[in-house]
Design a protein around this motif. Structure first.
Motif, mmCIF file in Angstrom:
data_model
loop_
_atom_site.group_PDB
_atom_site.id
_atom_site.type_symbol
_atom_site.label_atom_id
_atom_site.label_comp_id
_atom_site.label_asym_id
_atom_site.label_seq_id
_atom_site.Cartn_x
_atom_site.Cartn_y
_atom_site.Cartn_z
ATOM 1 N N LEU A 1 -9.040 30.134 -7.453
ATOM 2 C CA LEU A 1 -7.635 30.517 -7.382
ATOM 3 C C LEU A 1 -6.915 29.935 -8.590
ATOM 4 O O LEU A 1 -7.009 28.748 -8.857
ATOM 5 N N ILE A 2 -6.200 30.758 -9.323
ATOM 6 C CA ILE A 2 -5.490 30.303 -10.519
ATOM 7 C C ILE A 2 -4.056 30.818 -10.464
ATOM 8 O O ILE A 2 -3.801 31.925 -10.016
ATOM 9 N N LYS A 3 -3.119 30.015 -10.930
ATOM 10 C CA LYS A 3 -1.737 30.482 -11.031
ATOM 11 C C LYS A 3 -1.080 29.855 -12.248
ATOM 12 O O LYS A 3 -1.596 28.919 -12.834
ATOM 13 N N GLU A 4 0.066 30.363 -12.592
ATOM 14 C CA GLU A 4 0.805 29.842 -13.737
ATOM 15 C C GLU A 4 1.511 28.544 -13.367
ATOM 16 O O GLU A 4 1.910 28.340 -12.228
ATOM 17 N N LYS A 5 1.697 27.694 -14.355
ATOM 18 C CA LYS A 5 2.386 26.417 -14.154
ATOM 19 C C LYS A 5 3.865 26.648 -13.882
ATOM 20 O O LYS A 5 4.503 27.455 -14.530
ATOM 21 N N LYS A 6 4.384 25.931 -12.889
ATOM 22 C CA LYS A 6 5.819 25.966 -12.611
ATOM 23 C C LYS A 6 6.435 24.670 -13.128
ATOM 24 O O LYS A 6 5.884 23.594 -12.940
ATOM 25 N N GLU A 7 7.580 24.777 -13.747
ATOM 26 C CA GLU A 7 8.244 23.601 -14.307
ATOM 27 C C GLU A 7 9.030 22.858 -13.225
ATOM 28 O O GLU A 7 9.386 23.415 -12.201
ATOM 29 N N GLY A 8 9.315 21.571 -13.482
ATOM 30 C CA GLY A 8 10.198 20.810 -12.615
ATOM 31 C C GLY A 8 9.515 20.038 -11.505
ATOM 32 O O GLY A 8 10.174 19.463 -10.663
ATOM 33 N N SER A 9 8.203 19.974 -11.480
ATOM 34 C CA SER A 9 7.493 19.239 -10.444
ATOM 35 C C SER A 9 6.624 18.175 -11.102
ATOM 36 O O SER A 9 6.079 18.384 -12.175
ATOM 37 N N SER A 10 6.506 17.009 -10.450
ATOM 38 C CA SER A 10 5.671 15.944 -11.001
ATOM 39 C C SER A 10 4.212 16.367 -11.058
ATOM 40 O O SER A 10 3.515 16.084 -12.013
ATOM 41 N N PHE A 11 3.753 17.024 -10.000
ATOM 42 C CA PHE A 11 2.383 17.513 -9.951
ATOM 43 C C PHE A 11 2.403 19.022 -9.819
ATOM 44 O O PHE A 11 3.085 19.563 -8.956
ATOM 45 N N VAL A 12 1.655 19.684 -10.682
ATOM 46 C CA VAL A 12 1.571 21.135 -10.627
ATOM 47 C C VAL A 12 0.129 21.502 -10.308
ATOM 48 O O VAL A 12 -0.780 21.228 -11.095
ATOM 49 N N LEU A 13 -0.076 22.084 -9.131
ATOM 50 C CA LEU A 13 -1.399 22.554 -8.723
ATOM 51 C C LEU A 13 -1.597 23.925 -9.346
ATOM 52 O O LEU A 13 -0.979 24.897 -8.938
ATOM 53 N N GLN A 14 -2.444 23.983 -10.368
ATOM 54 C CA GLN A 14 -2.628 25.213 -11.130
ATOM 55 C C GLN A 14 -3.820 26.030 -10.661
ATOM 56 O O GLN A 14 -3.893 27.217 -10.933
ATOM 57 N N ASN B 1 -6.480 25.617 0.777
ATOM 58 C CA ASN B 1 -5.045 25.919 0.711
ATOM 59 C C ASN B 1 -4.220 24.809 0.069
ATOM 60 O O ASN B 1 -2.999 24.841 0.093
ATOM 61 N N GLY B 2 -4.878 23.797 -0.509
ATOM 62 C CA GLY B 2 -4.135 22.738 -1.167
ATOM 63 C C GLY B 2 -4.967 21.481 -1.362
ATOM 64 O O GLY B 2 -6.166 21.460 -1.094
ATOM 65 N N VAL B 3 -4.291 20.429 -1.836
ATOM 66 C CA VAL B 3 -4.957 19.175 -2.169
ATOM 67 C C VAL B 3 -4.229 18.023 -1.480
ATOM 68 O O VAL B 3 -2.999 17.961 -1.495
ATOM 69 N N VAL B 4 -4.998 17.113 -0.882
ATOM 70 C CA VAL B 4 -4.432 15.914 -0.271
ATOM 71 C C VAL B 4 -4.524 14.783 -1.291
ATOM 72 O O VAL B 4 -5.612 14.442 -1.759
ATOM 73 N N LEU B 5 -3.357 14.232 -1.661
ATOM 74 C CA LEU B 5 -3.291 13.082 -2.555
ATOM 75 C C LEU B 5 -2.942 11.852 -1.732
ATOM 76 O O LEU B 5 -2.242 11.950 -0.722
ATOM 77 N N GLU B 6 -3.406 10.680 -2.176
ATOM 78 C CA GLU B 6 -3.121 9.442 -1.462
ATOM 79 C C GLU B 6 -2.589 8.403 -2.436
ATOM 80 O O GLU B 6 -3.079 8.269 -3.559
ATOM 81 N N LYS B 7 -1.551 7.682 -1.997
ATOM 82 C CA LYS B 7 -0.994 6.580 -2.783
ATOM 83 C C LYS B 7 -0.546 5.495 -1.817
ATOM 84 O O LYS B 7 0.257 5.752 -0.922
ATOM 85 N N GLU B 8 -1.089 4.298 -1.982
ATOM 86 C CA GLU B 8 -0.722 3.138 -1.165
ATOM 87 C C GLU B 8 -0.783 3.442 0.329
ATOM 88 O O GLU B 8 0.111 3.094 1.093
ATOM 89 N N GLY B 9 -1.839 4.148 0.753
ATOM 90 C CA GLY B 9 -2.045 4.437 2.167
ATOM 91 C C GLY B 9 -1.280 5.633 2.702
ATOM 92 O O GLY B 9 -1.476 6.030 3.842
ATOM 93 N N LYS B 10 -0.401 6.220 1.895
ATOM 94 C CA LYS B 10 0.348 7.405 2.324
ATOM 95 C C LYS B 10 -0.294 8.652 1.741
ATOM 96 O O LYS B 10 -0.753 8.648 0.599
ATOM 97 N N GLU B 11 -0.305 9.722 2.541
ATOM 98 C CA GLU B 11 -0.893 10.981 2.089
ATOM 99 C C GLU B 11 0.200 11.988 1.746
ATOM 100 O O GLU B 11 1.233 12.047 2.401
ATOM 101 N N TYR B 12 -0.070 12.758 0.701
ATOM 102 C CA TYR B 12 0.838 13.809 0.252
ATOM 103 C C TYR B 12 0.025 15.085 0.107
ATOM 104 O O TYR B 12 -1.064 15.059 -0.462
ATOM 105 N N PHE B 13 0.543 16.193 0.619
ATOM 106 C CA PHE B 13 -0.172 17.467 0.547
ATOM 107 C C PHE B 13 0.463 18.337 -0.525
ATOM 108 O O PHE B 13 1.646 18.644 -0.474
#
Length: 72
Positions: free
Chosen positions: A6-19, A55-67
């Protein structure tokens, strides 16, 4: 089951861009901010790629998860 690419174009304005996601039972890869990342890899030195799903990526930082949701 075969993997999906799955590929998509980069969207501006986000810290992480799932491309893109290359999802495969043998080992998935996510493209975030122009970097190819596998499960367990570090992102920007602070986040860990915990899990790559179809359908996405799970990121973890300091024990907290971000989808990071795939919006392709």
């Amino acid at each position: 089951e075969e993997g999906n690419i799955l590929i998509k174009e980069k969207k501006e304005g986000s810290s992480f861009v799932l491309q893109g996601i290359i999802y495969s039972p043998q080992g998935s890869v996510a493209i975030i901010n122009n970097e190819l990342l596998h499960e367990g890899d570090a992102l920007m030195g602070q986040f860990k790629v915990k899990k790559i799903e179809s359908n996405g990526v799970v990121l973890e930082k300091e024990g907290k998860e971000y989808f990071l949701k795939w919006e392709g």
